[in-house]
Each structure stands twice: as C-alpha cells, then as structure tokens.
Write an enzyme that holds these catalytic residues in place. Sequence first.
Site, PDB file in Angstrom:
ATOM      1  N   CYS A 140      -7.210  -7.809  -3.189  1.00 30.91           N
ATOM      2  CA  CYS A 140      -6.236  -6.945  -2.547  1.00 30.91           C
ATOM      3  C   CYS A 140      -6.749  -5.855  -1.611  1.00 30.91           C
ATOM      4  CB  CYS A 140      -5.420  -6.326  -3.676  1.00 30.91           C
ATOM      5  SG  CYS A 140      -4.317  -5.065  -3.174  1.00 30.91           S
ATOM      6  N   HIS A 147      -3.295   1.196  -1.876  1.00 29.01           N
ATOM      7  CA  HIS A 147      -4.578   0.710  -2.410  1.00 29.01           C
ATOM      8  C   HIS A 147      -5.684   0.832  -1.370  1.00 29.01           C
ATOM      9  CE1 HIS A 147      -6.433  -2.358  -5.477  1.00 29.01           C
ATOM     10  NE2 HIS A 147      -6.890  -1.119  -5.604  1.00 29.01           N
TER      11      HIS A 147
END
Length: 879
Positions: free
Chosen positions: A69, A122
Amino acid sequence: FHRKMQLAIIVVATAATADAAKPNFLTVLADDLGWWDTSVHNPISPTPAMTGLVAEGIILDRHYVFRYCSPTRRAFLSGRFPNHITVTQAPTCSNYLPIEFSILSEKLQLANYTSHFIGKGHLGYQTTDHLPINRGFSSHVGYLGGAEGYTYGSGSPNPTQGSHDMWHDHGPGIDIVPEIFYSANFYTERAVAIAAQHDASQPLWTHLTYQNVHSPYVSPPDWECHAFPEMWDKTFANMVHMLDDGIGNVTAAWKAAGLWDNTLMIFSADNGGIGPANNHPLRGHKHDAWEGGTRATAFIAGGLVPASLRGTVNNVSIVSIVDWYATLSTLAGVDPRDDVVFNGLLRSIDGVDVWPMLTGVNATQPRTYTPTSDYGLVWGKWKVVTLGGQSNYYDLNSSHINPPGTLLPCLSHTQPYKGGTDSPVSGCPVCNATMPCLFDLSVDPTETTNLASQNPQLTSQLAGILNSFQPYGNLSSLNQTMLAQYTKIANPKETWRGYAGPCYSRGPVPPSPPSPPSPPSPPPPPPGPPPPVVPCTNCTFEQDVHYPGGDMEHAHAANATECCSICGSLPGCVKYAFSTQDGTCTLKSTAGKASHASGFISGSCSKETSEAGVTQGCTADEQCLNRTDGAFRCLKAAPGDPNAAACTLDQGYNMTGFCTCQPEACVPLVPPPATSGASQVLIIGDSVSLGYTRSATAALAPGHQVVHAPGNNGNVNWGDHCVEGWLGTSPSRWDVITTNFGLHDLAYPDNEHIAVDTYSTLLTRIWEKIDAAIPKTAHMIWVTTTPVPTNPNASCVLIPGRIEVDVERYNTAAATALAAWNRRGERQISTCDLHAVIISYCGAGYASCNITQCAGPHFSKEGFDMLGEAVAKCVSAAQ
C-alpha cells in the site's frame, strides 16, 4: 490610467480562459482490489459504473504499482519509485513522503489548480507541514494510517471519546467523525459536493482514495446490501459494489457540473488483492513481487480520452504508478521536473509522461526499465524476479489453487528479507538473488515458466539493473537542522485529543475544531414492570468483588436484586457479585458441580495432558480424562456428583476443555410461544452471545422475537452433538438463525481445544443440520468470534487465557468454510463480523478497552449493547 486598467482586465481574462482550458483530473485509488474483482476483467462482478467507464475509456492492462500500500501511494504523489524513497509502510510520524520534494498537488498549484484529498493517506506525517492541506491541497478529509474500521474514523460515534484516525484540513476530524456511518458513502458525498460547488473557471483535481476493499471485511449498511449470488463472497461482493456505487455517483456529479468533457479520470488499485479478493488468472497476491501483487486493475476515462480509443484495451504500453506525476503535470502545463539535492546527490523524478504513448501520438516506450517492486523489474516482454515464494493462483470463485504445470521448483534456502515491511515470500522460496527467475510476459503473463536457465546472461543483467535502484538514504525523519524549525509534540495522542497526528508542529498547535453539538436526549421511556424475583435460597451475595477461578459466568443486571434473581434461577450458582460501577452480574458455581444448563465452567483442573488417566492439576478425587480421539476432556467427579455416572472415558461432551463433567444428554430448547406477526430469531452461541442477546432483543423489538438456545452452547463438538435439540420441536418456526462457535474451540496457552481442521469440519456439519431442518426461506448468519486479550494487565488476572492470534486463525477457518458453503449456490450464510466491531472500537489495546473485561472474553454493558445492536443490524439486513 484607463489604458492600464483595460490591459489588466485583458490579462486577467486571458489567464482565466487559459485556466478554464486546462483539463480537470479525477484520480481514484482502490485498496487491496484484486484483478478479477471488478467488471474491468470479470463480467459478472456487480460493478456497473466501472462497466460503463471502461466502455468509454481505455483499460490499462500493464499498469504497475508496488506490491503493497503505502509505497504505491507515495510513488503516485512524488513521481519516484518506492525503491528510491523506501519500501517501508509509512508510520504516521515519518518523513517517508519527503517534504524536501514537491508532490503533485504542489506542482498543480503552480498551474492554479484547486486540489482536494479525500480518503486514505498512509503517507507519513512527521510534521504539520506534511499534512495534505500544507502541501498544495485546498482541502483534506481522511485517515492518516494504513487501515481502520469503516465507521466513525475507527472509533466511537462520540468524536471526543477514545481513539480515532480521521483528519480534517488542519486538525483532527472531530467535526466530521459523527457523519462517517460508512466511509465509502462519506468520501463519495465529499467528492460529489466538491464537484457541485466548484468554480468551473478554475481547473480541478480531486484525489479520491477509497478504503474499500481493505480489511476488515464487513458488510456496508443494511439497506445497501444485496445477495450477489454469482459472487464468491457476499460481504466482499457488497464492499466491491459500494466502491463502484461511489465511483458512479462521483462521475455523475462531474457530468452534472459540466466538468466531465474536459476531465481525465485515472482509476487504479494500490496493489493486488488479498483475503477474499481474487487475482485470477495471475500468480500471487498483495505482498508478492508476482503479477498478482503488482499488476493493478486500472483504466482511464473522461472526455480527454480520444474518441477513437474509447472502449479499447492497451496491453502493450507499460505504465507505472509513478508516471502520473509527470503526465498530469505536463497536461496541466507545468514543468514536471523536481530536481532536488538529497544526501549530496541530485535526485530527479522517475516518472515519465505517458500520455503521448497512451493516445497513439508516439508508440515508443519513454522509459527502458521499470521496477515493479523491490524484487521485480520489467523490460518490454521480460520480467525478472529476485525474491519470491510459490504463492498461489485463483479459480473463478477465489479458491487458492496451484494447477498442474504452475509449480516452480522450491529452493533449499532463501535469503533474508531486508528493507521493507511485508515479506514477498509466500510459500516455499522459488526465486532469490543468486537464482533469480525470468519470465516472458508476452506469452506467459501468469508466470508459470521460469526461463532463467535458458537466458542466464539476460537474467543476470536485469537483476543487476533492478539492484541499481537503491534508496536515496534514510528518509524516516527530517535531518536535525530541518527539525529545529519545529516544536516537538511530546504526546501527539493527547495533543490531538485521541487522534493520530503529526509529531512536530511549526509554531503553536492549531486548535481542534469544536465537537458537534449533542442531539437532545429523548424522553425516558415509561418504567416497565420490575423483573420477577427468584428467591436466592442457594447462593450468597458479595458486593463489588471479582471471583478468581474459571467457574464463573457473567451477565448484566439492573441492580443486586436482579443479579440475585439470575443466580437463584441457575442450579449451579452458589454466589453472586453485583458491580455498582457497570452493572456486571458475576455468578459463581462450585467446582465439580457445574452443569451444561447453567453454563458454568470449573477451574479445578488447570492443566491437562494428552494421555487419559493423568491427574496433573486435579485433586485426589478428580481426574483428567481424554477420549481416545483427544477431542473431549472429562472430569471423574467426586462421589455423589449426579453427573458422575454420565462422565466416562467414552462419553461426556466438554464445552470448555477444563475438567468439567458434561453429561452426555443435551438440554433441548423449549421456546416460549411465538408472538404473532413477529419474525422468529434463534441465537446459538457461547457466553458472549448470552451477553448480547438482551440488547439484540431490545433493538429488534417489536418486529422480532429473539430466543437463545439453552445456556452456553460451548464448542463445535458440543454444538454438533446438541444443535438439533436446540432448534426445538418445531424448527420450521425460525426465520433467522445466528450461530457462533470459537471461544471454546481455540487454543489456550497450554493446550488446543479443537484442531482448526476439525473445527471447520464440525462447523460445516452444524450448518448442514440447521439447513436441513429449517424452512428454505429462513436465513442463516455466522457471527465471528470476538477478540480476547493476549496478556493480563496490572489490574486483573487473565482468565481463561485464550490467545488473540488464535481468534484470527479460527475466524479465518470459519470464513474459509463459509466461502466453501456459499459456493454451493444453495442457501447463503451471511457474516456478522463482531470481531471487527470490537477491533474498530478498541483498536490494539483490547485488554484495557473501556467496554471489555480483561479477566476474560466478556464485555461491559456498553460493550454487550454495542454487539447486540450490531447483531440486530445483521438480522435486519439478512431479511
């Protein structure tokens, strides 16, 4: 003077016209989406919006992202390969999207774009200057970390209670958390509002990063759930559908606002799928360097796509996620270069402008070599992999398979995994630095045939080129000179009022937005009749104490009188304690006198061995016994125990694994008369289900009548033995049946109750017995096992000592059995994920969470109410 004014107006008007001519950008990232999950590749997927978009766009068949990710997301915004800016999953307090570099929003800001960031980040936010609002975005809502629950910023609906991860512009999202009933809907509403309110004279970029379909795998709101029988997993299919539904609403809003005809939309997954996702026909999944981990579902759409190319598939052009930085900058009329001296060397972006290649203006690949991860690189048709495991393929129903001809030889050793967060080796190692793998993707896109031995020189050359893409240096933190410009935040959680946030601030910390006003409290309901009082002749009362040992059961009561009544109604209860703090009613039995009907467990034998007859941990008149198959454990009770005769080496179904004597005979259900017009709900489960039945009953009233099977229904052995009796004499009565087994099946520190494969087998057999007995129109729901604390904390002793990691293991086994069941295509069993409910609220600090009881797998009244309400929603959705 008038002439100068006139010239100024002409200049401003010209600039406005130029801005209006610049294209708008809509970029959408999906989380953990598999290759076969949407109609981009799978025609039966419930994603009609994407079907329409690819019909008017271009499918990018060779669009590469990183194998997990955070590196993908940072590569997109920076235009730099993760190999250069580190492949680590970025912690919140980090510089992994280096502030030294200009990110895409800052480039587009130079071209007068209004940019908005919505959704998952993130990225790393060491300082307040790392926040999107301070890096070229005009607005920002979303969470900073890598994963969270789908509701309320992974916390309480009360934005000032407990922990959350949700940010709004300059501060914690205290003002927006109560709006987030389901994140995909919330993010979609934001994007739709931005389009509707946008001034079309200015170019627009919306960066929309949905949470779907990352774990936790939970159903969307009840009213938005569908059956989707053609998909392999109902919950996952609904999560995919919600992603598609959001995209459809956003693109419709752009069209309504007159933006679409001058828009380039880019859609991509951030990595390959994992869990219930399906990467068919590719090898591997998220974390792998295989195509299944790095070759993302992707397409472009919008008015900027040339009409002659709409509805096509580009399976030739290699595009990396880093290339959109240069491509969008160039389309916006901005120089994409971002040359920065870092660690003494000039660092340029890695991305290239791929628009001429994609639109047919120039067929030449603008970059020679493309790293697809830290262990994969493509050059034209060739791909080299320098570290990878056997991993798996997928069939059309997402089962993991390794068809004949796809197994690669396992290596006898592997190299240590260095430099990243998530290992690329799944299964036995098949490629490493000394023995890389080579594939010809033009004829073998599923990576079945390793050609390294036939092409040793090319393999070595490509592996060496991949190795040349090294990190710029330590990017985890700004250097001390730069950090000196900021004030260190000693306790970010406290400073940000329980929210994840930066660790350094430039100047004083900005105030958090005010909490939303609380709605007025509803008038109290009229008092109901007092509960019947059962004389407490066989038990004694102790105020505000915590009983040690395992022979306890927990309930909730309004007062000590009601707790006494509960104790008096259970034949095994000899003592009760009522907590005035949270209403917990703790009931205590006598070791050796417990019965299945009472639901008590005995703590008299704390250790057991696998051999029958061993008295380790038992008293002189007690004995630990095992059946010959090791599945059941039984206590030779003291003389005079009425259950002793039923407890032999070959009999006795033990629901707990402790030395409690369980009579062979099950206690059948004798349900109350059915309420006319009410749906009939049967709950089968352990002590946690006993705890939430009361609040589920209240939440479902008056349209449902809820009944719990007798007592604590224990483990799958006991369930398989007794479930037909628990259905009552008229199984056709039931409209909905929920089942939960797990807390009494999983491993304790010193022994495993029910082996995982046995657990799956017996669980399926329980479902089969229920399925055969109830009407075809009835609904079945599987309720996941709630988490348990792994270790005791300072204030209590851990009892009975289950292991949290095994909760995950047994829930996964149940999910696998459930998926296999649902693939039969007959009665579907839905999932009610209570594990996710608790994790979403409590986070990692389960043992000290305010709704749990650290002495065991039980909950406070607030916790049981939360679970009961969740079960009630699942029941309503099933119907």
